[in-house]
Structure formats: structure tokens, C-alpha cells
Design an enzyme around this catalytic site. Structure first.
Site, PDB file in Angstrom:
ATOM      1  N   CYS A 115      -5.162  -6.730  -2.819  1.00  0.00           N
ATOM      2  CA  CYS A 115      -3.767  -6.239  -2.392  1.00  0.00           C
ATOM      3  C   CYS A 115      -2.972  -7.155  -1.723  1.00  0.00           C
ATOM      4  CB  CYS A 115      -4.046  -4.801  -1.676  1.00  0.00           C
ATOM      5  SG  CYS A 115      -4.897  -3.840  -3.130  1.00  0.00           S
ATOM      6  N   HIS A 249       3.213  -3.240   1.137  1.00  0.00           N
ATOM      7  CA  HIS A 249       2.171  -2.900   0.279  1.00  0.00           C
ATOM      8  C   HIS A 249       2.019  -1.539   0.318  1.00  0.00           C
ATOM      9  CE1 HIS A 249      -1.314  -2.768  -2.396  1.00  0.00           C
ATOM     10  NE2 HIS A 249      -2.043  -2.439  -1.218  1.00  0.00           N
ATOM     11  N   ASN A 279      -1.083   2.892  -5.823  1.00  0.00           N
ATOM     12  CA  ASN A 279      -1.499   1.421  -5.149  1.00  0.00           C
ATOM     13  C   ASN A 279      -1.610   0.654  -6.504  1.00  0.00           C
ATOM     14  OD1 ASN A 279      -2.393  -0.795  -4.163  1.00  0.00           O
ATOM     15  ND2 ASN A 279      -3.987  -0.018  -2.753  1.00  0.00           N
TER      16      ASN A 279
HETATM   17  N1  COA Z   1      -9.753  14.971  -4.012  1.00  0.00           N
HETATM   18  C1  COA Z   1     -10.037  16.121  -3.209  1.00  0.00           C
HETATM   19  N2  COA Z   1     -11.044  16.035  -2.086  1.00  0.00           N
HETATM   20  C2  COA Z   1     -11.262  14.625  -1.793  1.00  0.00           C
HETATM   21  C3  COA Z   1     -10.831  13.586  -2.877  1.00  0.00           C
HETATM   22  C4  COA Z   1     -10.243  13.783  -3.721  1.00  0.00           C
HETATM   23  N3  COA Z   1      -9.514  12.704  -4.553  1.00  0.00           N
HETATM   24  N4  COA Z   1     -11.351  12.447  -2.213  1.00  0.00           N
HETATM   25  C5  COA Z   1     -12.202  12.709  -1.028  1.00  0.00           C
HETATM   26  N5  COA Z   1     -12.047  14.033  -1.077  1.00  0.00           N
HETATM   27  C6  COA Z   1     -12.724  15.007  -0.020  1.00  0.00           C
HETATM   28  C7  COA Z   1     -14.187  14.272   0.419  1.00  0.00           C
HETATM   29  O1  COA Z   1     -15.086  14.534  -0.190  1.00  0.00           O
HETATM   30  C8  COA Z   1     -14.108  14.948   2.131  1.00  0.00           C
HETATM   31  O2  COA Z   1     -14.595  16.110   1.903  1.00  0.00           O
HETATM   32  P1  COA Z   1     -15.598  16.858   2.835  1.00  0.00           P
HETATM   33  O3  COA Z   1     -14.991  16.854   4.242  1.00  0.00           O
HETATM   34  O4  COA Z   1     -16.009  18.167   2.231  1.00  0.00           O
HETATM   35  O5  COA Z   1     -16.756  15.875   2.948  1.00  0.00           O
HETATM   36  C9  COA Z   1     -12.617  14.991   2.491  1.00  0.00           C
HETATM   37  O6  COA Z   1     -11.846  15.049   1.043  1.00  0.00           O
HETATM   38  C10 COA Z   1     -12.192  14.040   3.410  1.00  0.00           C
HETATM   39  O7  COA Z   1     -12.512  12.848   2.898  1.00  0.00           O
HETATM   40  P2  COA Z   1     -12.224  11.560   3.866  1.00  0.00           P
HETATM   41  O8  COA Z   1     -12.546  10.447   2.902  1.00  0.00           O
HETATM   42  O9  COA Z   1     -12.554  11.719   4.823  1.00  0.00           O
HETATM   43  O10 COA Z   1     -10.544  11.588   3.724  1.00  0.00           O
HETATM   44  P3  COA Z   1      -9.592  10.750   4.555  1.00  0.00           P
HETATM   45  O11 COA Z   1      -8.736  11.572   5.131  1.00  0.00           O
HETATM   46  O12 COA Z   1     -10.010   9.444   5.127  1.00  0.00           O
HETATM   47  O13 COA Z   1      -8.663  10.209   3.143  1.00  0.00           O
HETATM   48  C11 COA Z   1      -8.320   8.276   1.898  1.00  0.00           C
HETATM   49  C12 COA Z   1      -9.295   9.151   2.300  1.00  0.00           C
HETATM   50  C13 COA Z   1      -8.763   7.281   1.097  1.00  0.00           C
HETATM   51  C14 COA Z   1      -7.013   8.714   1.662  1.00  0.00           C
HETATM   52  C15 COA Z   1      -7.836   7.454   3.191  1.00  0.00           C
HETATM   53  O14 COA Z   1      -9.089   7.141   3.829  1.00  0.00           O
HETATM   54  C16 COA Z   1      -6.994   6.188   2.755  1.00  0.00           C
HETATM   55  O15 COA Z   1      -5.957   6.284   2.321  1.00  0.00           O
HETATM   56  N6  COA Z   1      -7.862   5.198   3.215  1.00  0.00           N
HETATM   57  C17 COA Z   1      -7.067   3.583   3.145  1.00  0.00           C
HETATM   58  C18 COA Z   1      -7.259   3.419   1.721  1.00  0.00           C
HETATM   59  C19 COA Z   1      -6.561   2.488   1.271  1.00  0.00           C
HETATM   60  O16 COA Z   1      -5.518   2.108   1.447  1.00  0.00           O
HETATM   61  N7  COA Z   1      -7.136   1.271   0.398  1.00  0.00           N
HETATM   62  C20 COA Z   1      -6.508   0.364  -0.212  1.00  0.00           C
HETATM   63  C21 COA Z   1      -6.246  -0.627   0.798  1.00  0.00           C
HETATM   64  S1  COA Z   1      -5.479  -1.998  -0.331  1.00  0.00           S
END
Ligand code: COA
Length: 326
Positions: A115, A249, A279
Site C-alpha cells: 500500500c 492512502h 483500499n
Molecule cells: N462484518 C461484520 N463483523 C465483522 C467483520 C465484518 N466484515 N469483520 C469483523 N467483524 C467482527 C469481528 O468478528 C468482531 O466480533 P466479536 O467482537 O464478536 O469478536 C468485531 O467485528 C470486532 O472486530 P475487530 O477486528 O476488533 O474490529 P476493529 O474495530 O478492529 O475493526 C478493521 C476492524 C479491520 C476495520 C480495523 O481494525 C482496521 O481498519 N484496521 C486497519 C486495517 C488497514 O487499514 N489495513 C490496510 C493497511 S494498508
């Protein structure tokens, strides 16, 4: 005084026609529109059609950038494609693009910084042009990132999309303060396990799928992007208030909002395309840039701040006074 610098004179982009909304995605992935919007800001993504490749996306974006610059392939000395999703392991997608746009005299190669690929490629092209390796470069971010997704893994597959963006860079004498003002890159392989693909030619002879510890990536993103932006501002002898547009980004609107707050910029000075594009990895910055140039927000002479982070971890920032002195 001769002040030779590298100008960013034109931009072009391309998105595949197929749009997949969160609602459509929810019909085959255990997720829902409200969750995706709340956690990421994403509403839809474009996905490549059957048989459409990264080179096709790159070629469409490059052709628009060249047309906007009033140039043809013949005028280009260096082609760099930042991509994690090349058409083949080799040859590079850039050599394919070279052939497609008939840039017969150019040297062409791909770079891999996921990325952060666009800011890495920009830095490399700037250094090559400054060191006399040519007068004009085409820097492209192009991805068919959907090909790396595990559609059973809702924690990653909802986040990404496909597309391409391209910029034309031109070496200019007596450029004043125009063009690439600074760029700063970093890598730290200690974090290679928090965002990676579980395949590759030399590990298991497969293409693999994206794996990610989302919370960890989020934490590093905000901290490292803020810090590298400070470095880029300081290298250019600028302050955040000198920036006309933050073109970040586009991974997650919450990361973008955090950067806006850290830089103390008004919300309407930040280009946000993550809602429509999701993304698109190395393509996300030039896609956002192209959208804001096309709709008239970014104008000749505006100062742009770009930043990105990706698997590795790799991250960087660049400051550019866009266009050419009139
Ligand atoms: N739809 C519905 N529920 C989802 C889901 C989806 N697509 N993906 C995860 N969940 C659920 C999980 O299972 C979890 O459930 P639980 O609490 O019952 O276990 C809950 O949502 C929270 O998951 P979590 O992973 O803790 O969420 P988060 O607040 O960290 O958000 C991201 C997840 C990926 C959106 C966030 O961590 C993020 O944006 N990270 C950076 C990613 C990024 O930018 N990557 C690229 C960099 S180049």
C-alpha cells in the site's frame, strides 16, 4: 540559479466497471453495510472483470495521464509500476505496459511496497530523474487486489478494491519551489507478520491470501503516518498549514480522520475516496489525486501531502507542489 526539480505535471486513473456495494457483498459474505461503513467508511468497491488484468488497468490510467500531459509513450524514459498483484511473477507488469503504450525507449520495472508502493515509486523516480537517468517518468499504482482476497475471511475481504492511477513526472530547470519538495520512506520488517500474504513462489509456490491483525495495523498506521509526515514537512521546511490538500492512502476513513486531526487541517482539505473505492493498495493515492484534479478541487500550484503505510511494514510521505509554473 539553476534549480532542477521533478514536476508532477499530469495524472490519470481508471476503475473497473464492476461496482460491488456493501449490500451485494453481504449476500455472499457474513457482514453488513452498517458494520463496514462504521468501522471503515467504505460503501462500495470496483472489482476487475474476468480476464481484466492489472496491466489493463495500468494502461487505461497511463493513457489518460499521458493525454492530460500532452505526451505519448515515445516521450517517456522511465516506467515504474507499484503493484502487489502483477499479471505474472515475471516479466514485470511495467514491461507489458511499456509495450502497450509504445514507450520504446523507456526502461520499465515494477516495485513492491504494497500500500506504500506509490510513495516508494515516486521517491525512486524522483531520484532517478534527478540523477540524469531521463527527463520524464510515468509512475503508476495498479492493483487487482481482489485476486489476493479470501472471500471466506470477512475481516479482510470487505476492505479492498481494484483500480489504477498514474502520474507523469518531468525534470525541469529553474523550477523554483514547484514539484517534489520532499519524500521520506521507512521500513520495519519486525512487523512483517501483522499484514502479509500467506503465499509466494519461494515459500509455497502459491499466490496466497491477505492475512491481517487489523487492530495492530490500525495502531501502527496512525502513529507512523503522523511521524513520517512530520519528517517530510521538516525536510521541505514547511508546516502543516502550508498544505493545500492531504491526499492520503485510502485504507480506512478513521485513519484518514486521525491524520486530519493530527495535522490540524480543515476537513474539506482532505481528499477522501475510500467510500467509493475501498483500499486499492498502491493505486489509492493516484486514484484519489486524479478524482480531486478531475473535479477541480486540486489546481495547478496546490501543495499536496501524500502518505501511506503497508505490509512490511513499509511507510512514507511526500510533499509536492502540483503542476507546472505558468
Ligand atoms: N462484518 C461484520 N463483523 C465483522 C467483520 C465484518 N466484515 N469483520 C469483523 N467483524 C467482527 C469481528 O468478528 C468482531 O466480533 P466479536 O467482537 O464478536 O469478536 C468485531 O467485528 C470486532 O472486530 P475487530 O477486528 O476488533 O474490529 P476493529 O474495530 O478492529 O475493526 C478493521 C476492524 C479491520 C476495520 C480495523 O481494525 C482496521 O481498519 N484496521 C486497519 C486495517 C488497514 O487499514 N489495513 C490496510 C493497511 S494498508
Amino acid at each position: 540559479m539553476n534549480n532542477q526539480r521533478v514536476l508532477m505535471t499530469a495524472v490519470g486513473s481508471y476503475l473497473p466497471a464492476n461496482v460491488v456495494t456493501n449490500e451485494v457483498l453481504s449476500s455472499f459474505v457474513d457482514t453488513d453495510d452498517a458494520w463496514i461503513r462504521r468501522r471503515t467508511g467504505i460503501a462500495q468497491r470496483h472489482l476487475v472483470a474476468e480476464g481484466e488484468t492489472t496491466a489493463d488497468l495500468a494502461c487505461n490510467a497511463a493513457a489518460k495521464a499521458l493525454a492530460n500531459a500532452g505526451l505519448t509513450g515515445d516521450d517517456i524514459d522511465i516506467i515504474i509500476i507499484a503493484t502487489t498483484t502483477p499479471d505474472n511473477t515475471f516479466p514485470s507488469t511495467a514491461t507489458k505496459l511499456q509495450h502497450m503504450i509504445e514507450a520504446k525507449d523507456a526502461i520499465a520495472f515494477d516495485i513492491q511496497a504494497v500500500c506504500a508502493g506509490f510513495v516508494y515509486a515516486l521517491d525512486i523516480a524522483d531520484a532517478m530523474l534527478q540523477s540524469g537517468r531521463g527527463r520524464r517518468a510515468l509512475v503508476v499504482g495498479a492493483e487487482s487486489f481482489s485476486k489476493l482476497l479470501d472471500w471466506e475471511d470477512r475481516t479482510t475481504c470487505v476492505l479492498f478494491g481494484d483500480g489504477a492511477g498514474a502520474v507523469v513526472l518531468e525534470l525541469a530547470d529553474d523550477a523554483g519551489d514547484w514539484g517534489i519538495c520532499s519524500s521520506v520512506l521507512h521500513s520495519d520488517g519486525a512487523y512483517r507478520d501483522i499484514l502479509y500474504v500467506d503465499g509466494g513462489p519461494s515459500s509455497n509456490v502459491s499466490v496466497g491470501h491477505v492475512r491481517m491483525e487489523g487492530k495492530e495495523v490500525f495502531r501502527h498506521a496512525v502513529e507512523k503516518l503522523a511521524s513520517v509526515m512530520d519528517e517530510a514537512l521538516s525536510a521541505a521546511n514547511m508546516q502543516a498549514r502550508d498544505i493545500d490538500w492531504l491526499v492520503p492512502h485510502q485504507a480506512n476513513v478513521r485513519i484518514i480522520d486521525a491524520m486530519q486531526k493530527k495535522m490540524d487541517l480543515p476537513s474539506d482539505r482532505v481528499v477522501r475516496t475510500v467510500e467509493q473505492h475501498a483500499n486499492t493498495s498502491a493505486a489509492s493515492i493516484p486514484l484519489a489525486l486524479s478524482a480531486a484534479v478531475d473535479d477541480g478541487r486540486i489546481k495547478n500550484g496546490d501543495v499536496l501531502a501524500m502518505e501511506a503505510i503497508g505490509g512490511g511494514l513499509v511507510w512514507g510521505a511526500a510533499l509536492v507542489k502540483f503542476g507546472r509554473p505558468s
